[in-house]
Structure formats: C-alpha cells, structure tokens
Design a protein around this motif. Structure first.
Motif, PDB file in Angstrom:
ATOM      1  N   LYS A   1      45.390  -5.013  79.069  1.00 27.53           N
ATOM      2  CA  LYS A   1      45.813  -3.604  79.124  1.00 27.53           C
ATOM      3  C   LYS A   1      46.192  -3.207  80.547  1.00 27.53           C
ATOM      4  N   THR A   2      45.401  -3.662  81.528  1.00 31.97           N
ATOM      5  CA  THR A   2      45.707  -3.380  82.930  1.00 31.97           C
ATOM      6  C   THR A   2      47.044  -4.008  83.324  1.00 31.97           C
ATOM      7  N   GLY A   3      47.272  -5.247  82.902  1.00 33.04           N
ATOM      8  CA  GLY A   3      48.531  -5.927  83.194  1.00 33.04           C
ATOM      9  C   GLY A   3      49.723  -5.229  82.564  1.00 33.04           C
ATOM     10  N   LEU A   4      49.559  -4.760  81.346  1.00 34.84           N
ATOM     11  CA  LEU A   4      50.653  -4.029  80.690  1.00 34.84           C
ATOM     12  C   LEU A   4      50.962  -2.731  81.423  1.00 34.84           C
ATOM     13  N   GLN A   5      49.930  -2.041  81.904  1.00 37.19           N
ATOM     14  CA  GLN A   5      50.152  -0.813  82.669  1.00 37.19           C
ATOM     15  C   GLN A   5      50.830  -1.127  84.000  1.00 37.19           C
ATOM     16  N   ASP A   6      50.401  -2.220  84.659  1.00 35.53           N
ATOM     17  CA  ASP A   6      51.042  -2.633  85.911  1.00 35.53           C
ATOM     18  C   ASP A   6      52.525  -2.925  85.686  1.00 35.53           C
ATOM     19  N   LEU A   7      52.836  -3.612  84.596  1.00 28.19           N
ATOM     20  CA  LEU A   7      54.231  -3.941  84.290  1.00 28.19           C
ATOM     21  C   LEU A   7      55.031  -2.672  84.014  1.00 28.19           C
ATOM     22  N   ALA A   8      54.447  -1.720  83.300  1.00 31.44           N
ATOM     23  CA  ALA A   8      55.128  -0.448  83.043  1.00 31.44           C
ATOM     24  C   ALA A   8      55.394   0.289  84.350  1.00 31.44           C
ATOM     25  N   ASP A   9      54.440   0.232  85.286  1.00 29.85           N
ATOM     26  CA  ASP A   9      54.632   0.876  86.590  1.00 29.85           C
ATOM     27  C   ASP A   9      55.779   0.224  87.357  1.00 29.85           C
ATOM     28  N   VAL A  10      55.864  -1.095  87.323  1.00 30.15           N
ATOM     29  CA  VAL A  10      56.956  -1.810  87.981  1.00 30.15           C
ATOM     30  C   VAL A  10      58.295  -1.397  87.369  1.00 30.15           C
ATOM     31  N   CYS A  11      58.333  -1.315  86.052  1.00 29.36           N
ATOM     32  CA  CYS A  11      59.571  -0.910  85.369  1.00 29.36           C
ATOM     33  C   CYS A  11      59.974   0.511  85.764  1.00 29.36           C
ATOM     34  N   ASP A  12      58.999   1.408  85.948  1.00 28.55           N
ATOM     35  CA  ASP A  12      59.298   2.781  86.373  1.00 28.55           C
ATOM     36  C   ASP A  12      59.927   2.797  87.761  1.00 28.55           C
ATOM     37  N   VAL A  13      59.397   1.975  88.677  1.00 30.43           N
ATOM     38  CA  VAL A  13      59.937   1.910  90.032  1.00 30.43           C
ATOM     39  C   VAL A  13      61.377   1.394  90.010  1.00 30.43           C
ATOM     40  N   VAL A  14      61.621   0.343  89.223  1.00 31.65           N
ATOM     41  CA  VAL A  14      62.980  -0.209  89.117  1.00 31.65           C
ATOM     42  C   VAL A  14      63.924   0.822  88.514  1.00 31.65           C
ATOM     43  N   ASP A  15      63.469   1.525  87.494  1.00 30.74           N
ATOM     44  CA  ASP A  15      64.299   2.544  86.853  1.00 30.74           C
ATOM     45  C   ASP A  15      64.659   3.658  87.841  1.00 30.74           C
ATOM     46  N   GLU A  16      63.685   4.125  88.620  1.00 29.81           N
ATOM     47  CA  GLU A  16      63.948   5.173  89.606  1.00 29.81           C
ATOM     48  C   GLU A  16      64.926   4.692  90.683  1.00 29.81           C
ATOM     49  N   ALA A  17      64.733   3.464  91.165  1.00 34.70           N
ATOM     50  CA  ALA A  17      65.625   2.922  92.196  1.00 34.70           C
ATOM     51  C   ALA A  17      67.047   2.781  91.660  1.00 34.70           C
ATOM     52  N   PHE A  18      67.181   2.323  90.425  1.00 30.39           N
ATOM     53  CA  PHE A  18      68.510   2.178  89.820  1.00 30.39           C
ATOM     54  C   PHE A  18      69.176   3.539  89.643  1.00 30.39           C
ATOM     55  N   THR A  19      68.429   4.512  89.145  1.00 30.41           N
ATOM     56  CA  THR A  19      68.987   5.845  88.929  1.00 30.41           C
ATOM     57  C   THR A  19      69.435   6.467  90.245  1.00 30.41           C
ATOM     58  N   ASP A  20      68.610   6.326  91.288  1.00 35.49           N
ATOM     59  CA  ASP A  20      68.995   6.858  92.609  1.00 35.49           C
ATOM     60  C   ASP A  20      70.257   6.182  93.125  1.00 35.49           C
ATOM     61  N   ALA A  21      70.327   4.866  93.025  1.00 33.44           N
ATOM     62  CA  ALA A  21      71.504   4.133  93.507  1.00 33.44           C
ATOM     63  C   ALA A  21      72.745   4.505  92.706  1.00 33.44           C
ATOM     64  N   LEU A  22      72.598   4.682  91.422  1.00 31.97           N
ATOM     65  CA  LEU A  22      73.730   5.074  90.576  1.00 31.97           C
ATOM     66  C   LEU A  22      74.236   6.454  90.961  1.00 31.97           C
ATOM     67  N   GLN A  23      73.335   7.392  91.194  1.00 28.76           N
ATOM     68  CA  GLN A  23      73.739   8.744  91.588  1.00 28.76           C
ATOM     69  C   GLN A  23      74.444   8.742  92.940  1.00 28.76           C
ATOM     70  N   ARG A  24      73.949   7.936  93.879  1.00 28.10           N
ATOM     71  CA  ARG A  24      74.615   7.834  95.185  1.00 28.10           C
ATOM     72  C   ARG A  24      76.016   7.244  95.038  1.00 28.10           C
ATOM     73  N   PHE A  25      76.133   6.242  94.194  1.00 30.94           N
ATOM     74  CA  PHE A  25      77.446   5.599  93.969  1.00 30.94           C
ATOM     75  C   PHE A  25      78.420   6.580  93.332  1.00 30.94           C
ATOM     76  N   GLN A  26      77.955   7.310  92.332  1.00 30.75           N
ATOM     77  CA  GLN A  26      78.835   8.255  91.646  1.00 30.75           C
ATOM     78  C   GLN A  26      79.227   9.421  92.526  1.00 30.75           C
ATOM     79  N   ALA A  27      78.411   9.746  93.532  1.00 32.52           N
ATOM     80  CA  ALA A  27      78.706  10.845  94.437  1.00 32.52           C
ATOM     81  C   ALA A  27      79.750  10.476  95.487  1.00 32.52           C
TER      82      ALA A  27
END
Length: 128
Positions: free
Chosen positions: A101-127
């Motif tokens: 359960k701890t590992g699954l939560q850690d993996l979800a946290d990693v996915c959240d960080v990647v998602d935020e970084a991708f969204t930020d980079a996409l917004q900068r590119f589109q701007a």
C-alpha cells in the motif's frame, strides 16, 4: 471500382485477421496464500488486467524503500491478463500488504509530480 476493393471491410460479429480480443481477469486483486501464514512479511499478490507497466514501476518504487528485502514481478503468460508480484519485507513483523500500500501511494505521488511537470511545460509551450 478500385476504391471499393481497397476500403476496409467490416463484418458484424466477426473479427479482422489481426484483431485481438484479450481475456479479462477473473479477479482485480488477490493475495495468494503463503506456505507459512505466520510470516506476514512474505506474500505474493496478483493484479488482474495489469502488466509490465505497473509491475516494473511498482517494483522500482518498492525496491527503493529500506523496508523491502525482495520485490519481483512476473507475467505468467502473455495470454493471461494478470501480473504476479512477490514482496518480502526486511522486518518479519511488518505485513507485506502494508508495504505494498505504501509503494502504491509512493507511485501515485511520483505520477502526480510527472503530471504537474508535464502540464506546466505544456502551458509554457502553448504560451510561446
């Protein structure tokens, strides 16, 4: 006339030559019985309808934790829609299910960080 021969044909109720219908798993998640039920830190988990994508990422996250003695996964057969994960803790008193359960939560946290970084980079590119 030539176009009608080249157009893809569809037939109701039948499959194309290269089409696959994958079986779905009987269960979504299962904890296999251990040889020694008193050893709570040593278990095999079965994830239905999962494969190498989750298996390798989860194995990587779990192996980085100090509580993990061993973690490995396998896909029994390509036609079986399941992934087996073997997990052993360094502390025999710590249940393997808790570490999972701890590992699954850690993996979800990693996915959240990647998602935020991708969204930020996409917004900068589109701007631009």
């Amino acid at each position: 006339a030539l176009e009608s021969h080249l157009a893809p044909q569809t037939f109701s109720g039948s499959m194309a030559v290269n089409e696959q219908r994958l079986a779905t798993a009987d269960v979504a998640f299962e904890v296999l019985e251990a040889a020694d039920e008193t050893d709570v830190g040593n278990r095999t988990f079965v994830f239905g309808d999962e494969g190498h994508t989750l298996g390798n990422a989860l194995r990587h996250v779990l192996m980085r934790r100090k509580e993990t003695h061993f973690c490995g996964y396998s896909i029994p057969h390509p036609s079986e829609p399941k992934m087996n994960m073997r997990l052993q803790t360094t502390d025999k008193e710590m249940p393997a299910i808790d570490l999972l359960k701890t590992g699954l939560q850690d993996l979800a946290d990693v996915c959240d960080v990647v998602d935020e970084a991708f969204t930020d980079a996409l917004q900068r590119f589109q701007a631009q």
